[in-house]
Design a protein around this motif. Sequence first.
Motif, PDB file in Angstrom:
ATOM      1  N   LEU A 299     -21.253 -15.408 116.657  1.00 25.45           N
ATOM      2  CA  LEU A 299     -21.282 -15.955 118.011  1.00 25.45           C
ATOM      3  C   LEU A 299     -22.718 -15.931 118.526  1.00 25.45           C
ATOM      4  CD1 LEU A 299     -19.348 -17.004 120.252  1.00 25.45           C
ATOM      5  CD2 LEU A 299     -19.383 -14.675 121.198  1.00 25.45           C
ATOM      6  N   VAL A 300     -23.204 -17.084 118.991  1.00 20.91           N
ATOM      7  CA  VAL A 300     -24.586 -17.187 119.456  1.00 20.91           C
ATOM      8  C   VAL A 300     -24.673 -17.417 120.961  1.00 20.91           C
ATOM      9  CG1 VAL A 300     -25.456 -17.996 117.249  1.00 20.91           C
ATOM     10  CG2 VAL A 300     -24.630 -19.661 118.908  1.00 20.91           C
ATOM     11  N   ALA A 301     -23.578 -17.821 121.585  1.00 24.95           N
ATOM     12  CA  ALA A 301     -23.589 -18.030 123.043  1.00 24.95           C
ATOM     13  C   ALA A 301     -22.152 -18.009 123.545  1.00 24.95           C
ATOM     14  CB  ALA A 301     -24.259 -19.360 123.401  1.00 24.95           C
TER      15      ALA A 301
ATOM     16  N   ARG B   3      -7.387 -31.502 128.283  1.00 32.10           N
ATOM     17  CA  ARG B   3      -8.823 -31.269 128.271  1.00 32.10           C
ATOM     18  C   ARG B   3      -9.134 -29.998 127.486  1.00 32.10           C
ATOM     19  NH1 ARG B   3     -10.531 -30.985 134.328  1.00 32.10           N
ATOM     20  NH2 ARG B   3      -8.655 -29.668 134.356  1.00 32.10           N
ATOM     21  N   ALA B   4     -10.397 -29.836 127.155  1.00 22.93           N
ATOM     22  CA  ALA B   4     -10.879 -28.632 126.473  1.00 22.93           C
ATOM     23  C   ALA B   4     -12.188 -28.223 127.109  1.00 22.93           C
ATOM     24  CB  ALA B   4     -11.060 -28.876 124.979  1.00 22.93           C
ATOM     25  N   GLU B   5     -12.451 -26.937 127.132  1.00 19.54           N
ATOM     26  CA  GLU B   5     -13.674 -26.403 127.721  1.00 19.54           C
ATOM     27  C   GLU B   5     -14.426 -25.597 126.665  1.00 19.54           C
ATOM     28  OE1 GLU B   5     -15.268 -23.499 131.333  1.00 19.54           O
ATOM     29  OE2 GLU B   5     -13.115 -23.834 131.014  1.00 19.54           O
ATOM     30  N   VAL B   6     -15.712 -25.880 126.510  1.00 16.01           N
ATOM     31  CA  VAL B   6     -16.545 -25.172 125.541  1.00 16.01           C
ATOM     32  C   VAL B   6     -16.938 -23.832 126.157  1.00 16.01           C
ATOM     33  CG1 VAL B   6     -18.639 -25.262 124.147  1.00 16.01           C
ATOM     34  CG2 VAL B   6     -17.400 -27.369 124.654  1.00 16.01           C
ATOM     35  N   VAL B   7     -16.331 -22.751 125.643  1.00 11.78           N
ATOM     36  CA  VAL B   7     -16.605 -21.414 126.180  1.00 11.78           C
ATOM     37  C   VAL B   7     -17.469 -20.589 125.237  1.00 11.78           C
ATOM     38  CG1 VAL B   7     -14.450 -21.408 127.488  1.00 11.78           C
ATOM     39  CG2 VAL B   7     -14.498 -20.459 125.164  1.00 11.78           C
ATOM     40  N   GLY B   8     -17.741 -21.089 124.028  1.00  6.94           N
ATOM     41  CA  GLY B   8     -18.547 -20.326 123.080  1.00  6.94           C
ATOM     42  C   GLY B   8     -19.185 -21.228 122.055  1.00  6.94           C
ATOM     43  N   LEU B   9     -20.315 -20.778 121.540  1.00  9.43           N
ATOM     44  CA  LEU B   9     -21.021 -21.464 120.461  1.00  9.43           C
ATOM     45  C   LEU B   9     -21.240 -20.468 119.324  1.00  9.43           C
ATOM     46  CD1 LEU B   9     -23.774 -23.420 122.454  1.00  9.43           C
ATOM     47  CD2 LEU B   9     -21.529 -24.246 121.729  1.00  9.43           C
ATOM     48  N   TYR B  10     -21.099 -20.945 118.093  1.00 14.03           N
ATOM     49  CA  TYR B  10     -21.222 -20.061 116.931  1.00 14.03           C
ATOM     50  C   TYR B  10     -22.022 -20.756 115.835  1.00 14.03           C
ATOM     51  CZ  TYR B  10     -17.472 -22.924 114.945  1.00 14.03           C
ATOM     52  OH  TYR B  10     -16.721 -23.983 114.482  1.00 14.03           O
ATOM     53  N   ASP B  11     -22.556 -19.921 114.969  1.00 17.49           N
ATOM     54  CA  ASP B  11     -23.187 -20.393 113.732  1.00 17.49           C
ATOM     55  C   ASP B  11     -22.374 -19.904 112.555  1.00 17.49           C
ATOM     56  OD1 ASP B  11     -25.241 -21.776 114.877  1.00 17.49           O
ATOM     57  OD2 ASP B  11     -26.672 -20.107 114.787  1.00 17.49           O
TER      58      ASP B  11
ATOM     59  N   LEU C 184     -12.166 -35.057 118.380  1.00 20.33           N
ATOM     60  CA  LEU C 184     -12.134 -33.598 118.309  1.00 20.33           C
ATOM     61  C   LEU C 184     -10.739 -33.152 117.918  1.00 20.33           C
ATOM     62  CD1 LEU C 184     -13.562 -30.842 118.883  1.00 20.33           C
ATOM     63  CD2 LEU C 184     -12.566 -30.988 121.191  1.00 20.33           C
ATOM     64  N   SER C 185     -10.675 -32.229 116.964  1.00 25.98           N
ATOM     65  CA  SER C 185      -9.418 -31.583 116.598  1.00 25.98           C
ATOM     66  C   SER C 185      -9.567 -30.090 116.821  1.00 25.98           C
ATOM     67  CB  SER C 185      -9.060 -31.876 115.134  1.00 25.98           C
ATOM     68  OG  SER C 185     -10.080 -31.392 114.287  1.00 25.98           O
ATOM     69  N   LEU C 186      -8.432 -29.405 116.995  1.00 18.58           N
ATOM     70  CA  LEU C 186      -8.419 -27.974 117.284  1.00 18.58           C
ATOM     71  C   LEU C 186      -7.868 -27.207 116.094  1.00 18.58           C
ATOM     72  CD1 LEU C 186      -7.156 -27.970 120.977  1.00 18.58           C
ATOM     73  CD2 LEU C 186      -9.494 -28.181 120.108  1.00 18.58           C
ATOM     74  N   VAL C 187      -8.491 -26.057 115.813  1.00 15.83           N
ATOM     75  CA  VAL C 187      -8.110 -25.236 114.656  1.00 15.83           C
ATOM     76  C   VAL C 187      -8.140 -23.773 115.068  1.00 15.83           C
ATOM     77  CG1 VAL C 187      -8.625 -24.633 112.254  1.00 15.83           C
ATOM     78  CG2 VAL C 187      -9.148 -26.930 113.087  1.00 15.83           C
ATOM     79  N   HIS C 188      -7.135 -23.038 114.593  1.00 13.38           N
ATOM     80  CA  HIS C 188      -7.129 -21.577 114.776  1.00 13.38           C
ATOM     81  C   HIS C 188      -7.240 -20.927 113.397  1.00 13.38           C
ATOM     82  CE1 HIS C 188      -6.178 -17.514 115.857  1.00 13.38           C
ATOM     83  NE2 HIS C 188      -5.106 -17.516 115.078  1.00 13.38           N
ATOM     84  N   LEU C 189      -8.281 -20.091 113.215  1.00 10.49           N
ATOM     85  CA  LEU C 189      -8.504 -19.382 111.956  1.00 10.49           C
ATOM     86  C   LEU C 189      -8.549 -17.887 112.241  1.00 10.49           C
ATOM     87  CD1 LEU C 189     -11.332 -21.596 110.379  1.00 10.49           C
ATOM     88  CD2 LEU C 189      -8.896 -21.636 109.834  1.00 10.49           C
ATOM     89  N   PRO C 190      -7.558 -17.130 111.800  1.00 10.54           N
ATOM     90  CA  PRO C 190      -7.571 -15.679 112.074  1.00 10.54           C
ATOM     91  C   PRO C 190      -8.777 -14.959 111.475  1.00 10.54           C
ATOM     92  CG  PRO C 190      -5.386 -16.405 111.407  1.00 10.54           C
ATOM     93  CD  PRO C 190      -6.304 -17.558 111.177  1.00 10.54           C
ATOM     94  N   GLN C 191      -9.344 -15.490 110.386  1.00 10.27           N
ATOM     95  CA  GLN C 191     -10.456 -14.820 109.725  1.00 10.27           C
ATOM     96  C   GLN C 191     -11.809 -15.434 110.073  1.00 10.27           C
ATOM     97  OE1 GLN C 191      -9.186 -15.410 105.660  1.00 10.27           O
ATOM     98  NE2 GLN C 191      -8.281 -13.361 105.545  1.00 10.27           N
ATOM     99  N   SER C 192     -11.867 -16.243 111.099  1.00 10.03           N
ATOM    100  CA  SER C 192     -13.113 -16.946 111.408  1.00 10.03           C
ATOM    101  C   SER C 192     -14.222 -15.985 111.821  1.00 10.03           C
ATOM    102  CB  SER C 192     -12.866 -17.973 112.512  1.00 10.03           C
ATOM    103  OG  SER C 192     -12.396 -17.320 113.698  1.00 10.03           O
ATOM    104  N   ALA C 193     -13.883 -14.859 112.446  1.00 13.60           N
ATOM    105  CA  ALA C 193     -14.913 -13.943 112.933  1.00 13.60           C
ATOM    106  C   ALA C 193     -15.754 -13.374 111.793  1.00 13.60           C
ATOM    107  CB  ALA C 193     -14.276 -12.810 113.734  1.00 13.60           C
ATOM    108  N   SER C 194     -15.153 -13.225 110.587  1.00 14.55           N
ATOM    109  CA  SER C 194     -15.903 -12.668 109.457  1.00 14.55           C
ATOM    110  C   SER C 194     -16.760 -13.708 108.755  1.00 14.55           C
ATOM    111  CB  SER C 194     -14.934 -12.042 108.456  1.00 14.55           C
ATOM    112  OG  SER C 194     -14.021 -13.017 107.972  1.00 14.55           O
ATOM    113  N   HIS C 195     -16.664 -14.953 109.147  1.00 16.88           N
ATOM    114  CA  HIS C 195     -17.454 -16.014 108.511  1.00 16.88           C
ATOM    115  C   HIS C 195     -18.367 -16.723 109.505  1.00 16.88           C
ATOM    116  CE1 HIS C 195     -15.160 -15.866 104.716  1.00 16.88           C
ATOM    117  NE2 HIS C 195     -14.126 -15.598 105.495  1.00 16.88           N
ATOM    118  N   THR C 196     -18.404 -16.263 110.742  1.00 16.40           N
ATOM    119  CA  THR C 196     -19.237 -16.895 111.763  1.00 16.40           C
ATOM    120  C   THR C 196     -19.954 -15.822 112.574  1.00 16.40           C
ATOM    121  OG1 THR C 196     -17.357 -16.947 113.296  1.00 16.40           O
ATOM    122  CG2 THR C 196     -17.743 -18.922 111.977  1.00 16.40           C
TER     123      THR C 196
END
Length: 934
Positions: free
Chosen positions: A168-170, A214-222, A154-166
């Motif tokens: 949130l489903v959970a 560690r990392a915690e899954v707090v959201g799921l997106y499509d 697993l790698s971590l990524v921050h995308l400022p524009q991710s909200a306009s391309h995804t």
Amino acid sequence: MTRPAPATSEGRGARPAGARPPATRTADTRPAPWVRTRLRASLPATLLGAALAFVAVLLAAAVPRAVDRGADGALRSFLQEQGPVATSLLATTSSRNGPQTPQELDAALATLRARAAGAFRLAPSGPVYGARSLKSRALTTPGLDRPEGVDPLLSLVHLPQSASHTKLVAGRWPSGGEPGGPVPVALSRSASQTLNAPLGTVLDTPVSLAGPVRAEVVGLYDVTDPADVYWSDLLCLTKSCQTFTPDSKRYWQTAALVGADALDRLDGWGTAGEFFWRLPVDTGVLRADRLPDTAHEVASFVAGPTASDLALVVRRPDLRITSRLPELFERAEARRRGTAPLAAIGPVGVAGVGVVVFCLAAALLGDRREAELRLLRARGGSRCSVVLRLLTEGAAAVVPATALAALLAAWLLPTPRWGASLTAACAVGLVALSAFPARAFMLLSVRHGQRPRRRLVAESLVVTATAAAVFEVRRRGVSASAGVDPLLVAAPLLLALCGALALARLQPLALEALARAAGRGPGLVGFLGAARAARGTGGRPRPSVLPLVALLLAVTTGGFGATVLTSVDTARTQVARQAVGGDAQIAAPAGDALPQELLRSAGVLPGVRTAVPVRVEEDAFVFGLGRGSLQVTVVVADPVAYAGLARTVGRGRFDPAALATGAPGAAQSPAFDAPLPALFSGDLGAAPGGRAVRLRVRGEELQVRAAGVVTDGTPALPGRGSAVIVLPDRATAAAAPQAARPNRWFATGPVDADRLDELVRTGAPGADAVTGPYVARTSAALVAALSADPLQHSAVRLFWASVGGAAGFALLAVLLTLLRAAPERAALLARLRTMGLRPRQGVALILAETLPQALVAAVGGALVATAAVALLGPAVDLSSLVGSPVPAGLRLTAPPVLTQTLGLAALVAVAVLVEAALSGRRQITTELRAGDQR
């Protein structure tokens, strides 16, 4: 000097009584303008001249625009095929220690965009930027999916524009998080399902020196659109990616989104973090003519002054900008240079034939108006004033036709570049305008009788220039990758000109001999036709050389260019066959063999002419050649079938009897008692008939003796550099059965690639499904890949269009020649009609006069085209056109030249027949009614 007294009524010239006095010229009575009078007097000729100029200018203006459009379209298509990542600028910099803010990303992006806007346009999709961990961490959480026992990464990524391309489903978008606690992340729903990591899962990683991470899954997106270019290099953010370890074990790798407040935690997750900005270049607006400037700007961004300035402005000395665009621009420019000669041969040939047509039209018009021009000269007009009047007269028709043709070309073929098209249009318009005035100037010049020396000197200069061009081309060679070579383009035209000059001297002699032979026959039609063909019209002692030049130029350029295209297609087919090993191939994975049911089913596929199962062992060793053990590749195949395959592929030819001899004995004897006959590659240094050597293959040892040597490789292996030993299959199977099981299948013939792929994918009928990763290849698919170049397609279309234009102009040259001789021919036919000549015989006389010249010219063009290929062909390198290195030289074959020759000859013959049938009777009738005024 005194004036004569006015005449009186009594004197001579007295006016009768009651007669109206002569009209006197007043200020309102002016002579009619010259241009208007001439245009009204010869309206059909004016319209025909304007039409000829219109067509010629339209072609001249359209060719540069077509070339520009083809180059631009090919460049954009080539770059779009590479994908958005390859055509982007990627700027990266290491993240700093301490708190990180998204404002730093935005500020650097604004600077990069502002600097890029002045050099090139960015794609409408916009930039992609953010921060990411440089390395992935293994997830040790129990219950995660591990296909072969390997922990997912697993790698971590921050995308400022991710909200306009995804979407949130959970859960929620990641934010917050206590220092030292799990990093809040959002996973794609696809990755969550694949890894079996639902919402709320805490992802553990191996303990490091810095403590637990560690990392915690707090959201799921499509992802809104998985095919969006935004995700081109971020695929693991849309799903879990399957990869392999060095020992071929499968495992999952994915990425998760983090919030802006977790930027300073990326270093701890991946040992280091980086900021990145991907700036996609808008390839849809790039232009081939500005490619060098664009390449210079991109190079400045990658490693140049712009890159240094940006590092200072954004205050990040380690700012690095990388891109594949410079490499892609070089490849695109090499492709353009490779097709430039092919794109130039056709238009240059059309230009040459067009100039000849204008000269013939000027000569025809000069013959018609010679008496008028001499009358103007006799009445005091100077040559310059007469020529000036003719220029004015021609401008009234040519200038509007030129302007209309240039505008029509611009409307039909829109392109932002005007220079080359406008220059070509003006040049052709100038030729059309000045052709007849130049001819008139020559007619009005003082004649000094025949000057054969001038013609001999001119012909000697042409022959010398042609010989020098051919010698230079053969001396230094011609590579298509160097762009347009003037010698390669001019040499076929010079050869055609030399052929026309030689034919012009030989044709009258041949026609005179034909006339003498026809004169001994019973009829007069053949004799009169040959006799008239042997001499010129209008008092000239010999026929004009211009029609011969037009026909020979058309046939030579068409035949030479068609030979180039045929040679390219043949070379591509040969390259594809040598790469595949035939027309089709099925390959098994290393260490495996092909099932017998699959081999039998493949052998009966439609289109398969010959099928050759082959065993290829790349990990074999030979001993006893005086150099210790040498690693070789062993090929085991049926000698007769494999020899036929070698002949088809054109590499590794051998006599199958060399391997067949002794094979039965080897099959009946132990391996060490009867050495197997084998073919050795030349680099092994084994002489035929020498002592036996030891060969170890698949753990078994064989005694082999060289029965022959192959120096150019073998069909089963691409390339020519590997050490190869070829063995007969039956003898090898008897001595070492495991070494003879086929793992390759080769075939020749037009094999259907879809049927072959379906067979490999679904398995042979009646057998178990094929589970191995077998690979099927065809030479047709490789040929299609080599020829899938839009620029080459554009050049080929332009060439064939030019061939059609040259044929049209050559046909027009023949018709102008017929029209030029029409007055004398009509007078002759009228006289012969009064002597009892029947109309059908008149048509036969026209054909006997004109058709042999045209057909002889077409045949001469074929001979010149053949000579051009033979003289220039060995120096032409087609590698850049083929798409793979090939030996230099054009392949001389009859079909390309014969097609051009027979096509043009048939076209000319039909035109002559139609002209003779339509004009023969009309000319005779008109001449009999008007009387002979000559």
